[in-house]
Design an enzyme around this catalytic site. Structure first.
Site, short mmCIF file in Angstrom:
data_model
loop_
_atom_site.label_atom_id
_atom_site.label_comp_id
_atom_site.label_asym_id
_atom_site.label_seq_id
_atom_site.Cartn_x
_atom_site.Cartn_y
_atom_site.Cartn_z
N GLY A 28 0.82 -1.21 0.00
CA GLY A 28 0.00 0.00 0.00
C GLY A 28 0.85 1.26 0.00
N LEU A 30 0.45 3.65 -2.11
CA LEU A 30 0.82 3.45 -3.52
C LEU A 30 1.36 4.72 -4.17
CD1 LEU A 30 -2.18 1.21 -4.67
CD2 LEU A 30 0.05 0.51 -3.75
N HIS A 34 4.37 1.52 -8.00
CA HIS A 34 3.37 0.45 -7.91
C HIS A 34 2.47 0.46 -9.14
CE1 HIS A 34 4.00 1.37 -3.46
NE2 HIS A 34 4.30 0.09 -3.52
N GLN A 145 12.11 -3.76 -10.01
CA GLN A 145 13.56 -3.91 -10.02
C GLN A 145 14.20 -3.15 -8.85
OE1 GLN A 145 15.64 -5.80 -11.67
NE2 GLN A 145 17.35 -4.83 -10.61
N LEU A 181 11.19 6.16 -6.45
CA LEU A 181 9.96 6.29 -5.67
C LEU A 181 9.90 5.18 -4.63
CD1 LEU A 181 7.27 7.16 -8.35
CD2 LEU A 181 8.60 8.71 -6.92
N SER A 183 7.44 4.15 -0.87
CA SER A 183 6.44 4.56 0.13
C SER A 183 7.13 5.25 1.30
CB SER A 183 5.67 3.34 0.64
OG SER A 183 5.07 2.67 -0.45
P1 AMP Z 1 6.11 -2.36 -1.56
O1 AMP Z 1 4.72 -1.81 -1.45
O2 AMP Z 1 7.17 -1.40 -1.17
O3 AMP Z 1 6.26 -3.72 -0.94
O4 AMP Z 1 6.34 -2.59 -3.12
C1 AMP Z 1 5.47 -3.40 -3.88
C2 AMP Z 1 6.09 -3.64 -5.22
O5 AMP Z 1 6.31 -2.40 -5.87
C3 AMP Z 1 7.45 -4.35 -5.13
O6 AMP Z 1 7.54 -5.31 -6.15
C4 AMP Z 1 8.42 -3.22 -5.35
O7 AMP Z 1 9.64 -3.64 -5.91
C5 AMP Z 1 7.65 -2.35 -6.33
N1 AMP Z 1 8.16 -0.98 -6.32
C6 AMP Z 1 8.37 -0.20 -5.23
N2 AMP Z 1 8.91 0.99 -5.60
C7 AMP Z 1 9.06 0.93 -6.95
C8 AMP Z 1 9.58 1.83 -7.93
N3 AMP Z 1 10.06 3.03 -7.60
N4 AMP Z 1 9.58 1.44 -9.22
C9 AMP Z 1 9.10 0.21 -9.57
N5 AMP Z 1 8.59 -0.68 -8.70
C10 AMP Z 1 8.59 -0.33 -7.41
#
Ligand code: AMP
Length: 283
Positions: A28, A30, A34, A145, A181, A183
């Protein structure tokens, strides 16, 4: 968008679907990173499922579980706008009822990079992702990535457990100033945010050195540590050149080398990386 909070309701929905399903697991809060995963899923699956679950199992007791940003209403609006079909947003007790004691562990790869700094983190990630795969049974699952070590752990897990899901990895989305980016960026004060820019700047410098022909990991690592050591306000956790699949250090950089950084700006831990493409040694 249909919202499910229980595994039973979700399973009931899933049994009625026969189209391809793309899954985007998130915690979340987002942002465009995301949403880039959601768009990739939308482009290649008939149905798109997102999950929002702040997974207690991947946080150490000293970490930011309690204050992790929760913006559920805004998240739902963003997912609706991206035409997501279903959102699964379970409670912690729905996912881990009393008595749950089974983990998925990728012990070697899962103890490198972030796994070394955050013991138990990847066991929590591997366990929750396995559960989400079992509950949602997606054909494709989308990950960023930016979390390169997580990708290495999950690829290994999918291979070793023969999980019938195709992992797809999407590029890191950055702000206009280059900061990846996250969260957690919302924790940063304006000064810390400015200081955090040393991370993408350093990756850019390393990328230029590699483009100019430097291949020695020792030299590049020295360069990394020099740049980050000089960066005011940043406290380095790690800065390493590793093989993107095994997360083990390399001697010579080439296709598949990952340049990975984790550093604290104030109390906020940030990660970023540069992956040298498999086809050419130029980022
Ligand atoms: P999280 O909510 O931080 O667990 O992230 C959920 C998914 O979003 C994970 O697969 C992260 O690698 C991806 N994600 C987080 N930040 C970025 C970003 N800046 N660019 C691309 N994917 C991201």
């Amino acid at each position: 968008m249909q919202i499910f909070t229980t595994i039973a309701d979700l399973r009931h929905w899933r049994r009625q679907q026969h189209a391809t399903l793309g899954l985007v697991p998130t915690m979340g809060a987002l942002h465009e990173g995301h949403l880039s995963l959601v768009r990739a899923a939308r482009a290649s699956s008939d149905l798109v499922a997102a999950t929002i679950f702040v997974n207690p199992l991947q946080f150490a007791p000293t970490e930011d579980l309690a204050k992790y940003p929760r913006t559920f209403a805004e998240d739902c609006a963003l997912l609706e706008r991206e035409d997501v079909d279903i959102l699964f947003a379970p409670s912690a007790t729905e996912m881990y009822p009393t008595g749950a004691e089974t983990f998925v562990d990728v012990p070697n790869i899962g103890s490198r990079l972030d796994g070394a700094s955050r013991p138990g983190h990847f066991r929590g990630v591997a366990t929750v992702v396995t559960k989400l795969f079992n509950i949602l049974q997606p054909h494709h699952a989308y990950f960023g990535q930016k979390d390169a070590a997580q990708v290495a752990v999950l690829r290994t897990m999918v291979r070793d457990l023969n999980l019938p899901v195709d992992l797809r990895v999407c590029p890191t989305v950055r702000d206009t100033d280059g900061l990846a980016l996250s969260s957690r960026n919302r924790y940063l004060t304006p000064t810390e945010r400015e200081q955090a820019l040393a991370i993408p700047r350093t990756l850019h410098c390393i990328s230029q050195s590699i483009s100019r022909g430097e291949r020695s990991a020792v030299n590049l690592r020295d360069h990394l540590h020099q740049c980050l050591g000089k960066a005011e306000g940043l406290r380095l956790d790690y800065a390493e050149l590793v093989d993107a699949a095994t997360l083990l250090p390399v001697e010579t950089v080439g296709p598949g080398t990952l340049v990975a950084i984790a550093a604290y700006a104030g109390t906020t831990r940030l990660i970023d990386n540069l992956l040298l493409p498999e086809t050419e040694a130029q980022p």
